[in-house]
Design a protein around this motif. Structure first.
Motif, PDB file in Angstrom:
ATOM      1  N   SER A  44      -3.395   7.164   0.394  1.00  0.00           N
ATOM      2  CA  SER A  44      -2.068   6.243   0.100  1.00  0.00           C
ATOM      3  C   SER A  44      -1.095   7.095  -0.383  1.00  0.00           C
ATOM      4  O   SER A  44      -1.327   8.093  -1.292  1.00  0.00           O
ATOM      5  CB  SER A  44      -2.423   4.979  -0.725  1.00  0.00           C
ATOM      6  N   PRO A  45       0.298   6.895  -0.384  1.00  0.00           N
ATOM      7  CA  PRO A  45       1.287   7.674  -0.879  1.00  0.00           C
ATOM      8  C   PRO A  45       1.108   7.808  -2.636  1.00  0.00           C
ATOM      9  O   PRO A  45       0.994   6.534  -2.972  1.00  0.00           O
ATOM     10  CB  PRO A  45       2.580   7.019  -0.445  1.00  0.00           C
ATOM     11  N   VAL A  46       1.737   8.633  -3.310  1.00  0.00           N
ATOM     12  CA  VAL A  46       1.629   8.838  -4.576  1.00  0.00           C
ATOM     13  C   VAL A  46       2.791   9.477  -5.212  1.00  0.00           C
ATOM     14  O   VAL A  46       3.070  10.578  -4.652  1.00  0.00           O
ATOM     15  CB  VAL A  46       0.209   9.669  -5.152  1.00  0.00           C
ATOM     16  N   GLY A  47       3.508   9.054  -5.964  1.00  0.00           N
ATOM     17  CA  GLY A  47       4.814   9.312  -6.524  1.00  0.00           C
ATOM     18  C   GLY A  47       4.433  10.165  -7.790  1.00  0.00           C
ATOM     19  O   GLY A  47       3.350  10.330  -8.267  1.00  0.00           O
ATOM     20  N   ALA A  48       5.554  10.532  -8.326  1.00  0.00           N
ATOM     21  CA  ALA A  48       5.570  11.419  -9.664  1.00  0.00           C
ATOM     22  C   ALA A  48       6.146  10.439 -10.752  1.00  0.00           C
ATOM     23  O   ALA A  48       7.190  10.151 -10.981  1.00  0.00           O
ATOM     24  CB  ALA A  48       6.376  12.623  -9.693  1.00  0.00           C
ATOM     25  N   PRO A  49       5.111   9.864 -11.910  1.00  0.00           N
ATOM     26  CA  PRO A  49       5.423   9.135 -12.757  1.00  0.00           C
ATOM     27  C   PRO A  49       6.173   9.858 -13.850  1.00  0.00           C
ATOM     28  O   PRO A  49       6.203  11.100 -14.193  1.00  0.00           O
ATOM     29  CB  PRO A  49       4.127   8.623 -13.476  1.00  0.00           C
ATOM     30  N   GLY A 106      -1.382  -3.350  -1.163  1.00  0.00           N
ATOM     31  CA  GLY A 106      -0.920  -2.206  -1.740  1.00  0.00           C
ATOM     32  C   GLY A 106       0.296  -1.552  -1.238  1.00  0.00           C
ATOM     33  O   GLY A 106       1.052  -2.200  -0.506  1.00  0.00           O
ATOM     34  N   ASN A 107       0.041  -0.217  -0.883  1.00  0.00           N
ATOM     35  CA  ASN A 107       1.155   0.444   0.241  1.00  0.00           C
ATOM     36  C   ASN A 107       0.427   0.925   1.330  1.00  0.00           C
ATOM     37  O   ASN A 107       1.106   1.281   2.305  1.00  0.00           O
ATOM     38  CB  ASN A 107       1.838   1.676  -0.524  1.00  0.00           C
ATOM     39  N   LEU A 108      -1.002   0.710   1.246  1.00  0.00           N
ATOM     40  CA  LEU A 108      -1.855   1.329   2.469  1.00  0.00           C
ATOM     41  C   LEU A 108      -1.349   0.246   3.637  1.00  0.00           C
ATOM     42  O   LEU A 108      -1.320   0.766   4.656  1.00  0.00           O
ATOM     43  CB  LEU A 108      -3.083   1.105   2.247  1.00  0.00           C
ATOM     44  N   LYS A 109      -1.174  -1.096   3.363  1.00  0.00           N
ATOM     45  CA  LYS A 109      -1.094  -2.136   4.553  1.00  0.00           C
ATOM     46  C   LYS A 109       0.315  -2.800   4.334  1.00  0.00           C
ATOM     47  O   LYS A 109       0.214  -3.922   4.851  1.00  0.00           O
ATOM     48  CB  LYS A 109      -2.432  -3.057   4.284  1.00  0.00           C
ATOM     49  N   SER A 110       1.045  -2.348   3.586  1.00  0.00           N
ATOM     50  CA  SER A 110       2.382  -3.112   3.310  1.00  0.00           C
ATOM     51  C   SER A 110       3.285  -3.273   4.685  1.00  0.00           C
ATOM     52  O   SER A 110       3.598  -4.582   4.866  1.00  0.00           O
ATOM     53  CB  SER A 110       3.377  -2.281   2.592  1.00  0.00           C
ATOM     54  N   ARG A 111       3.123  -2.332   5.610  1.00  0.00           N
ATOM     55  CA  ARG A 111       3.850  -2.677   6.755  1.00  0.00           C
ATOM     56  C   ARG A 111       3.281  -3.637   7.655  1.00  0.00           C
ATOM     57  O   ARG A 111       3.849  -4.526   8.759  1.00  0.00           O
ATOM     58  CB  ARG A 111       4.210  -1.567   7.544  1.00  0.00           C
ATOM     59  N   LEU A 148      -8.343  -0.071  -3.807  1.00  0.00           N
ATOM     60  CA  LEU A 148      -8.755   0.659  -2.613  1.00  0.00           C
ATOM     61  C   LEU A 148      -7.391   0.568  -1.556  1.00  0.00           C
ATOM     62  O   LEU A 148      -7.746   0.992  -0.632  1.00  0.00           O
ATOM     63  CB  LEU A 148      -9.914   0.130  -2.003  1.00  0.00           C
ATOM     64  N   SER A 149      -6.251   0.153  -1.957  1.00  0.00           N
ATOM     65  CA  SER A 149      -5.051   0.032  -1.127  1.00  0.00           C
ATOM     66  C   SER A 149      -3.794   0.491  -1.825  1.00  0.00           C
ATOM     67  O   SER A 149      -2.922   0.466  -1.179  1.00  0.00           O
ATOM     68  CB  SER A 149      -4.882  -1.456  -0.969  1.00  0.00           C
ATOM     69  N   GLY A 150      -3.817   1.484  -2.853  1.00  0.00           N
ATOM     70  CA  GLY A 150      -2.749   2.125  -3.605  1.00  0.00           C
ATOM     71  C   GLY A 150      -1.879   1.392  -4.247  1.00  0.00           C
ATOM     72  O   GLY A 150      -0.709   1.690  -4.667  1.00  0.00           O
ATOM     73  N   GLY A 151      -2.406   0.018  -4.656  1.00  0.00           N
ATOM     74  CA  GLY A 151      -1.589  -0.909  -5.274  1.00  0.00           C
ATOM     75  C   GLY A 151      -1.179  -0.534  -6.816  1.00  0.00           C
ATOM     76  O   GLY A 151      -0.285  -0.817  -7.157  1.00  0.00           O
ATOM     77  N   ALA A 152      -2.101   0.409  -7.148  1.00  0.00           N
ATOM     78  CA  ALA A 152      -1.806   0.927  -8.669  1.00  0.00           C
ATOM     79  C   ALA A 152      -1.279   2.343  -8.685  1.00  0.00           C
ATOM     80  O   ALA A 152      -1.100   2.961  -9.907  1.00  0.00           O
ATOM     81  CB  ALA A 152      -3.148   0.770  -9.438  1.00  0.00           C
ATOM     82  N   ASN A 153      -0.828   3.008  -7.426  1.00  0.00           N
ATOM     83  CA  ASN A 153      -0.307   4.280  -7.198  1.00  0.00           C
ATOM     84  C   ASN A 153       0.863   4.261  -7.903  1.00  0.00           C
ATOM     85  O   ASN A 153       1.646   3.340  -7.822  1.00  0.00           O
ATOM     86  CB  ASN A 153      -0.333   4.784  -5.796  1.00  0.00           C
ATOM     87  N   ALA A 154       1.468   5.396  -8.351  1.00  0.00           N
ATOM     88  CA  ALA A 154       2.769   5.840  -9.137  1.00  0.00           C
ATOM     89  C   ALA A 154       3.705   5.822  -8.019  1.00  0.00           C
ATOM     90  O   ALA A 154       3.401   6.352  -6.895  1.00  0.00           O
ATOM     91  CB  ALA A 154       2.514   7.243 -10.055  1.00  0.00           C
TER      92      ALA A 154
END
Length: 466
Positions: free
Chosen positions: A39-44, A425-430, A79-85
């Motif tokens: 899943s995509p991860v940004g820079a906090p 999360g961001n894994l399935k947002s689309r 498991l879906s990237g919902g807490a990823n930065a």
């Protein structure tokens, strides 16, 4: 949303917090992701470790005023990237808020802070003769706040349902720092809209939960368990449909396919028969447990079971459940050893469509050339196909993404949903936009805009494509 980030976020927040805040790059990198592997991860920009609700409110007031995104985090076991930065965000950790505020035995409720781990809550309730039924596979590490934020399910949903059915009252901090109480502690309460229900499963996009009052139940007897093996996944799936049509009341009905069985045996000495096509694990904690297990054995044998074994004591029963709980760690172990890629699906279909779903998932694996393994909370139709791939091989990545997308589309085609418990999360947002009709998407957008007009709460996640 236009970010107006001031310099030195950590320095600006530190004086108003009881907890801690840091902008150390190594610490931020260690807290930037959940357990999703692709899943995509940004820079906090900063990590706040909140000590109490006041810290949460102060953080959100600051973020709201400056247009800084905030990503709420619990145990980061999602498991879906919902807490990823996301880039430039404040990571807002609730992990230190672990108190059991009150156990109300007379009214059968417990009030807790959001950081308490699910299993720790269960252990705290046991001396009171009480139980909290929701039981995710990650029970030993996932937090109650995260369970509520994703409306988590687990292995006991077939009898006890999902988290939403146990949420009575929530204390929530809104995007602008307002603290509000939602829901009712009473058994019944229909004053106003069910906003507590709306926040349950909102994945940190509407507010941050800082306290929850939950329904509990009497602690039941030790369960009885049975395990049946089958030549094929289809025969196991057909047995599920037949068994759930009986009068039995299992508290657990789980499926594992041959690929998963092999991976679990590779992870630990569980002794599962890896020559079979699939297995079903059934458990019953009701007064009719003995009859439930006998019924299960009869149905399994009628649908071609190769073997049926019984666990008639708590130790053996827990060993069987431990094997099932090891499926996801086994998958992660396999992924790390075979290119590092894993896309975990979380499709829920009607129980009568499980056999067709499994057949077509197998076809998808063959068509795409991707390796797919399947486990499932078969008793409620919540299936978890996992697609493995080599992250360094573009063709392998493309095949895995194709397989993942086809599985998502298949779930919708069969009358199901894109997520039964892991969240969007961001894994399935689309894919959320594909499941919801136009009116439903508009409602989601308008609710989000009403409670978070500056869009600071967990942007880029569940509601991104609506």
């Amino acid at each position: 949303m236009t970010s107006r980030q001031p310099s030195g976020i950590a320095g600006r927040l530190r004086p108003v917090l009881s907890g801690s805040v840091t902008d150390d790059p190594d610490v931020l990198a260690a807290h930037a992701t959940d357990e999703s592997l692709y899943s995509p991860v940004g820079a906090p920009a900063a990590l706040v470790r909140a000590a109490d609700a006041d810290d949460v409110a102060a953080t959100l007031r600051f973020a709201h005023a400056h247009g800084i995104p905030v990503v709420p985090q619990g145990a980061r076991s999602g498991l879906s990237g919902g807490a990823n930065a996301v880039d430039g965000c404040i990571l807002l950790s609730l992990a230190a808020m672990t108190d059991v505020v009150e156990v109300d035995e007379a009214n059968m409720t417990v009030t807790v802070q959001p950081g308490i781990v699910n299993k720790d809550l269960k252990d705290a309730l046991r001396p009171h003769g009480l139980a909290y039924p929701p039981d995710p596979g990650s029970v030993a590490m996932c937090s109650i706040g995260g369970n509520i934020a994703t409306n988590a399910g687990g292995m006991c949903c077939v009898k006890y349902g999902v988290t939403r059915e146990y949420v009575r009252e929530l204390t929530v901090v809104l995007a602008d720092g307002t603290v509000t109480r939602l829901g009712h502690r009473t058994v019944k309460g229909v004053a106003g809209l069910d906003i507590a229900g709306l926040f349950t499963g909102s994945e940190g996009t509407l507010g941050v939960i800082v306290e929850a009052t939950l329904k509990v139940v009497p602690l039941g007897p030790d369960p009885l368990s049975a395990l049946a093996t089958f030549p094929t996944v289809r025969s196991a799936a057909e047995a599920v449909s037949a068994y759930t049509a009986t009068d039995a009341s299992p508290s657990m009905l789980e499926m594992m396919d041959a690929a998963t069985i092999a991976m679990v045996n590779d992870l630990g000495d569980f002794g599962l028969d890896d020559t079979v096509g699939a297995l079903l694990l059934m458990q019953s904690d009701s007064s009719t447990a003995a009859a439930d297990t006998e019924e299960f054995a009869g149905v399994a044998e009628a649908h071609g079971a190769l073997d049926v074994a019984f666990a008639d004591n708590p130790v053996d029963a827990e060993l069987l459940v431990a094997a099932r709980r090891s499926a996801q760690p086994a998958w992660e172990h396999h992924a790390r050893a075979h290119g590092g890629g894993q896309l975990l699906d979380d499709v829920c279909v009607p129980r009568t469509r499980i056999a067709e779903f499994c057949d077509r998932v197998e076809d998808i694996g063959k068509d795409t050339g991707a390796q797919v393994a399947v486990i499932g909370h078969a008793g409620d139709g919540n299936m978890h196909p996992s697609v493995f791939f080599d992250t360094a091989d573009d063709a392998s990545v493309a095949a895995a993404q194709d397989a993942f997308d086809r599985i998502m589309a298949l779930g919708l085609e069969l009358g199901g949903t894109i997520t039964g418990e892991h969240g969007v999360g961001n894994l399935k947002s689309r894919w959320l936009a594909a499941e919801l009709d136009q009116g439903n998407r508009r409602l989601h957008r308008e609710i989000k805009n009403a409670v978070d007009p500056t869009g600071v709460l967990n942007p880029g996640k569940m509601l991104e494509h609506l």
